[in-house]
Design an enzyme around this catalytic site. Structure first.
Site, PDB file in Angstrom:
ATOM      1  N   HIS B  59      38.290  34.687  40.839  1.00 24.41           N
ATOM      2  CA  HIS B  59      39.578  35.225  41.286  1.00 24.41           C
ATOM      3  C   HIS B  59      39.938  36.465  40.465  1.00 24.41           C
ATOM      4  O   HIS B  59      40.611  36.386  39.443  1.00 24.41           O
ATOM      5  CB  HIS B  59      40.656  34.147  41.145  1.00 24.41           C
ATOM      6  CG  HIS B  59      41.925  34.470  41.874  1.00 24.41           C
ATOM      7  ND1 HIS B  59      42.713  33.518  42.456  1.00 24.41           N
ATOM      8  CD2 HIS B  59      42.541  35.653  42.116  1.00 24.41           C
ATOM      9  CE1 HIS B  59      43.762  34.094  43.015  1.00 24.41           C
ATOM     10  NE2 HIS B  59      43.685  35.396  42.821  1.00 24.41           N
ATOM     11  N   HIS B  61      41.124  40.734  40.732  1.00 23.92           N
ATOM     12  CA  HIS B  61      41.571  41.858  41.563  1.00 23.92           C
ATOM     13  C   HIS B  61      41.007  43.140  40.964  1.00 23.92           C
ATOM     14  O   HIS B  61      41.388  43.526  39.862  1.00 23.92           O
ATOM     15  CB  HIS B  61      43.099  41.906  41.617  1.00 23.92           C
ATOM     16  CG  HIS B  61      43.701  40.709  42.283  1.00 23.92           C
ATOM     17  ND1 HIS B  61      43.905  40.646  43.642  1.00 23.92           N
ATOM     18  CD2 HIS B  61      44.098  39.507  41.796  1.00 23.92           C
ATOM     19  CE1 HIS B  61      44.426  39.454  43.959  1.00 23.92           C
ATOM     20  NE2 HIS B  61      44.542  38.747  42.850  1.00 23.92           N
ATOM     21  N   LEU B  62      40.099  43.773  41.679  1.00 23.18           N
ATOM     22  CA  LEU B  62      39.483  45.006  41.160  1.00 23.18           C
ATOM     23  C   LEU B  62      40.193  46.260  41.657  1.00 23.18           C
ATOM     24  O   LEU B  62      39.954  47.351  41.152  1.00 23.18           O
ATOM     25  CB  LEU B  62      37.999  45.057  41.535  1.00 23.18           C
ATOM     26  CG  LEU B  62      37.082  44.060  40.802  1.00 23.18           C
ATOM     27  CD1 LEU B  62      35.655  44.181  41.302  1.00 23.18           C
ATOM     28  CD2 LEU B  62      37.146  44.258  39.295  1.00 23.18           C
ATOM     29  N   HIS B 231      44.977  29.204  41.775  1.00 22.76           N
ATOM     30  CA  HIS B 231      46.011  29.126  40.732  1.00 22.76           C
ATOM     31  C   HIS B 231      47.057  28.014  40.882  1.00 22.76           C
ATOM     32  O   HIS B 231      48.231  28.277  41.119  1.00 22.76           O
ATOM     33  CB  HIS B 231      46.717  30.479  40.547  1.00 22.76           C
ATOM     34  CG  HIS B 231      47.067  31.214  41.811  1.00 22.76           C
ATOM     35  ND1 HIS B 231      47.846  30.667  42.794  1.00 22.76           N
ATOM     36  CD2 HIS B 231      46.727  32.459  42.231  1.00 22.76           C
ATOM     37  CE1 HIS B 231      47.988  31.559  43.758  1.00 22.76           C
ATOM     38  NE2 HIS B 231      47.318  32.641  43.450  1.00 22.76           N
ATOM     39  N   ASP B 304      42.662  35.174  37.866  1.00 21.95           N
ATOM     40  CA  ASP B 304      43.634  35.911  38.678  1.00 21.95           C
ATOM     41  C   ASP B 304      43.977  37.230  37.975  1.00 21.95           C
ATOM     42  O   ASP B 304      45.148  37.647  37.918  1.00 21.95           O
ATOM     43  CB  ASP B 304      44.892  35.097  38.967  1.00 21.95           C
ATOM     44  CG  ASP B 304      45.713  35.701  40.101  1.00 21.95           C
ATOM     45  OD1 ASP B 304      45.278  36.725  40.676  1.00 21.95           O
ATOM     46  OD2 ASP B 304      46.781  35.156  40.427  1.00 21.95           O
ATOM     47  N   HIS B 308      47.989  46.049  36.541  1.00 21.57           N
ATOM     48  CA  HIS B 308      49.008  46.946  37.108  1.00 21.57           C
ATOM     49  C   HIS B 308      49.222  48.112  36.159  1.00 21.57           C
ATOM     50  O   HIS B 308      48.905  48.025  34.972  1.00 21.57           O
ATOM     51  CB  HIS B 308      50.327  46.197  37.291  1.00 21.57           C
ATOM     52  CG  HIS B 308      50.305  45.208  38.412  1.00 21.57           C
ATOM     53  ND1 HIS B 308      50.212  45.586  39.733  1.00 21.57           N
ATOM     54  CD2 HIS B 308      50.336  43.855  38.411  1.00 21.57           C
ATOM     55  CE1 HIS B 308      50.203  44.506  40.501  1.00 21.57           C
ATOM     56  NE2 HIS B 308      50.263  43.443  39.717  1.00 21.57           N
ATOM     57  N   PHE B 322      54.147  41.508  40.209  1.00 21.62           N
ATOM     58  CA  PHE B 322      53.656  40.203  39.780  1.00 21.62           C
ATOM     59  C   PHE B 322      52.226  40.356  39.270  1.00 21.62           C
ATOM     60  O   PHE B 322      51.408  41.019  39.923  1.00 21.62           O
ATOM     61  CB  PHE B 322      53.609  39.243  40.975  1.00 21.62           C
ATOM     62  CG  PHE B 322      54.937  38.666  41.394  1.00 21.62           C
ATOM     63  CD1 PHE B 322      55.452  37.543  40.763  1.00 21.62           C
ATOM     64  CD2 PHE B 322      55.656  39.217  42.447  1.00 21.62           C
ATOM     65  CE1 PHE B 322      56.656  36.983  41.170  1.00 21.62           C
ATOM     66  CE2 PHE B 322      56.873  38.668  42.860  1.00 21.62           C
ATOM     67  CZ  PHE B 322      57.372  37.537  42.212  1.00 21.62           C
ATOM     68  N   GLY B 323      51.897  39.744  38.170  1.00 20.84           N
ATOM     69  CA  GLY B 323      50.479  39.694  37.782  1.00 20.84           C
ATOM     70  C   GLY B 323      50.223  39.997  36.323  1.00 20.84           C
ATOM     71  O   GLY B 323      50.983  40.691  35.664  1.00 20.84           O
TER      72      GLY B 323
HETATM   73 ZN   LIG Z   1      45.351  36.680  43.010  1.00 18.73          ZN
END
Ligand SMILES: [Zn+2]
Lengths: 310, 431
Positions: B59, B61-62, B231, B304, B308, B322-323
């Site tokens: 999980h 995010h690239l 998650h 996850d 950002h 979010f993140g």
């Molecule tokens: Zn995610």
């Protein structure tokens, strides 16, 4: 001790609160006297309101002017900040104009805290999202002290939309720090049980909640909450949670009625109750100016003693 | 080229837990033995260090294509190898969305040219992740997709979700689901509870996750689909998964290091680096997640990793993105919080960060002769202070910044090549 900023009542000690209230008492003498002082001469106070509130803004403006400060006001729409123009950049621009104190109202919780972190100027929170409205709570506390003379063991009930109220949160912190008992009452959709964990007593029956209290504090209810299904109608709200003459009769004989305004008449309070002799709503407005004068004075003095330069 | 890793403690969470040498030849594992001595091989001294099969993050995010200011395949995989990962599965919320073969091929080709580790794209469940029409799953499967997700955009329409599961299950595709009932989470930005009440931020109730999870379990049961819960964050979710497993549902679940180690208390003070979905929950939830990990209810630790820009986070909490950017410290976070505190064993951690995800993603992985030489060498005794400015990731958004952690990744080897080597001062303060 109060630091560079006034961001919330939660961060304050009992001593801080009493210092402000004492100073506000002195300021009230200027306010009811010739309204002319040079305590803040050479200082600049700027209000920046991302959410409209004529009353609070005007109260700060009067406070600054009665103490001889330069005053500026900026009204802005939050949307421009949302679009990516950074809040910090906006406020830094104002600081470049040599403001000593920046008073900020923002519709998001924590926005003044973010600004304070990046600014040399002192920041006063004039209401942030659902979090706090410290100056409102301070004027409420001042009014209570004037009328009652003490806080220890005092019973105060706050009525209405608690969960969305920064006024309620600030008052919960302030009243408890000063030794008062805080009761909360409102429909369950506007008053989650978690408030008990803040040390308050939660009620869903207003008659029980006002029973034997010294202070009844109404809150403004936003009528659009009805559309979101948080309560069924104005009528139902006023019938089950409205403050009436009869309900005031359940409180102590010398109980007072407060409201931060503006009132939705006959929703939160009946007109009769609002106009009754126990209502101190108009004095709250006067005390609001005194409290804001006190904060400006304390912060500016602190800046002088710390030789904060910009 | 021959490479020997000497004297390391080899742990794979399955068969190995012993001191051994590993011989790598032509990118493959050639031998694992007590002692390997070769004159013509380069050797890495792993004495006192641990050698694990490379971590696999299912999980990540690239952000490329479309959001290269947040992360690129190059920076994201660089961060991955710095964290000991040799393979990452990347989520489809790119622009364009990974809902067609061209984007899949694009990502694979960039990864091959610029990437530091292996990259496996995850396909979208619906076209454009719009939650309206099911994506061309068979075509996606033909270019190598093994899992589907509309991560972040839960499928609110139950009829559509059932069709996705029914259709996708023809191809045995793993359904990775972000469980969130948007009507319940509303405008919430943090866990609903005592802290949200205190600081006046709108709360996301735990039911928002559980209601959607319960629905997905019911649909997985009726369609026979392979359900993988992304998650997991609440106590009752753990219980729902536990019961579904007992009930014979084909279900697996993952937890993030931050949901496993941090609580909502960190949000007090409005640090936007604590803002993630699902939000940081309570101590009770954290305890239940650890319990779930221990008894196998939760199968995988996945990051996850959600990088950002600073501007996305330097705003009031309510509008902050979010993140959490977490891939390069994920191992040491869990090692420090859980293994060092005796809550889980090191081989269990390795299993959940390496072997189990490899099985879910249908990869041949681990310490077997002939497998790709993907491994990571970690010094568990070494301490460092997290400094986000040293992150290889473009995302500096970490609530762990400034914290002291144990477990320094010394080498990450992908296909027999050293893709990351700790230069001695990287992220490491005085030991
Ligand atoms: Zn995610």
């Amino acid at each position: 001790m109060i630091g560079k900023d006034v961001l919330g009542i939660r961060e304050m000690s009992k001593e801080d609160l009493l210092e402000i209230l004492d100073t506000a008492g002195e300021m009230k003498k200027i306010l009811v006297g010739n309204k002319d002082s040079d305590i803040l001469r050479g200082k600049t106070v700027v209000t920046i309101f991302f959410e409209p509130s004529t009353r609070t803004r005007l109260s700060f403006e009067m406070a600054a002017k009665y103490l001889g400060a330069h005053f500026g006001n900026i009204e802005t729409k939050t949307s421009s900040v949302v679009k990516g123009e950074s809040l910090i950049d906006t406020v830094r621009t104002i600081e470049k104009m040599k403001a000593d104190v920046i008073v900020v109202r923002h519709n998001m919780s924590g926005a003044p805290h973010l600004m304070a972190k990046y600014l040399d100027a002192s920041v006063i929170n004039a209401g942030d999202g659902l979090n706090e409205h410290p100056t409102q709570a301070l004027l409420d506390l001042m009014t209570i002290r004037e009328k009652k003379g003490f806080f220890d063991g005092l019973k105060v009930v706050i009525v209405g939309d608690i969960v969305h109220s920064r006024v309620a949160r600030s008052n919960i912190w302030g009243l408890q720090k000063l030794g008062a008992e805080v009761r909360l009452v409102g429909p369950a959709t506007l008053l989650p049980k978690t408030f008990e964990k803040l040390g308050a007593k939660v009620y869903y029956d207003i008659d029980k909640a006002v029973d034997g209290v010294d202070v009844v504090m109404g809150l403004r209810i936003q009528l659009e909450r009805q559309k979101n299904g948080l309560f069924p109608s104005k009528d139902e709200f006023s019938k089950y949670f409205g403050i009436t003459e009869e309900r005031m009769g359940l409180a102590k004989k010398d109980a007072i009625l407060m409201h931060p305004g503006p009132i939705n008449r006959n929703v939160e309070l009946t007109s009769k109750a609002a106009n009754a002799t126990y209502s101190v709503i108009e004095e709250q407005v006067t005390n609001g100016v005194a409290v804001r004068m006190a904060l400006l004075k304390i912060l500016c003095e602190r800046r002088k003693s710390n030789e904060i330069s910009y | 080229m021959k490479l020997v890793i000497k004297d390391g403690i080899v742990i794979d969470g399955e068969r190995f837990n012993e001191k051994a040498d590993i011989l790598i030849e032509n990118g493959k594992i050639k031998g694992i033995e007590k002692r390997i001595s070769l004159n013509d091989a380069i050797s890495i001294d792993a004495k006192g260090k641990h050698v694990f099969p490379g971590f696999i993050d299912m999980h990540t995010h690239l952000r490329q294509p479309g959001f290269e200011e947040k992360e690129t395949i190059k920076t994201g995989t660089h961060a991955a190898v710095a964290g000991g990962y040799t393979t990452v599965a990347c989520m489809p919320n790119t622009n364009p969305v990974i809902d067609n073969e061209i984007v899949v091929e694009y990502i694979k080709s960039i990864a091959e040219k610029e990437g530091y580790c292996k990259v496996i794209p995850i396909g979208a469940m619906t076209k454009g992740m719009l939650g309206e029409e099911i994506s061309e799953m068979a075509k996606l499967k033909d270019v190598g997709i093994v899992a589907l997700s509309d991560d972040g955009f839960p499928i609110m329409n139950s009829g559509l979700m059932k069709r996705i599961m029914t259709y996708g299950n023809m191809y045995g595709l793993l359904m990775i689901t972000h469980c969130e009932d948007k009507m319940l989470s509303g405008e919430g930005v943090m866990n609903n509870g005592i802290i949200s009440t205190k600081i006046g931020l709108r709360g996301i109730p735990h039911e928002a996750e559980e209601v959607m999870l319960a629905r997905n379990i019911i649909l997985a049961k009726s369609t026979g689909a392979k359900l993988h819960v992304a998650h997991v964050s609440t106590k009752d979710s753990v219980e729902l998964i536990r019961r579904a497993k007992a009930d014979g549902v084909d279900i697996t679940a993952e937890v993030t290091p931050h949901n496993l180690c941090l609580t909502e208390d960190m949000v007090d003070g409005f640090d936007t680096n604590t803002k993630a979905y699902p939000p940081l929950r309570t101590k009770e939830d954290v305890d239940a997640l650890i319990e779930g990990l221990k008894d196998g209810t939760i199968d995988v630790i996945a990051t996850d990793h959600a990088p950002h820009t600073k501007d996305d986070k330097k705003v009031p909490y309510e509008i902050a993105a979010f993140g959490i950017s977490g891939i390069e410290i994920a191992f040491s976070v869990v090692y420090t919080y859980l293994v060092k505190n005796g809550l889980i064993a090191i081989d269990d951690l390795v299993k959940r960060m390496s072997i189990v995800p490899s099985k879910l993603l249908k990869l041949t992985h681990g310490f077997k002769i002939g497998n790709d030489a993907d491994m990571t060498i970690v010094d568990l005794g070494k301490e460092y202070t997290v400094d986000v400015d040293n992150f290889k990731s473009k995302g500096k958004n970490s609530p762990f910044n400034g914290q002291k952690l144990y477990g320094v990744v010394e080498y990450t080897i992908v296909n027999g090549e050293i893709k990351f080597k700790n230069d001695g001062n990287y992220r490491v303060s005085n030991v």
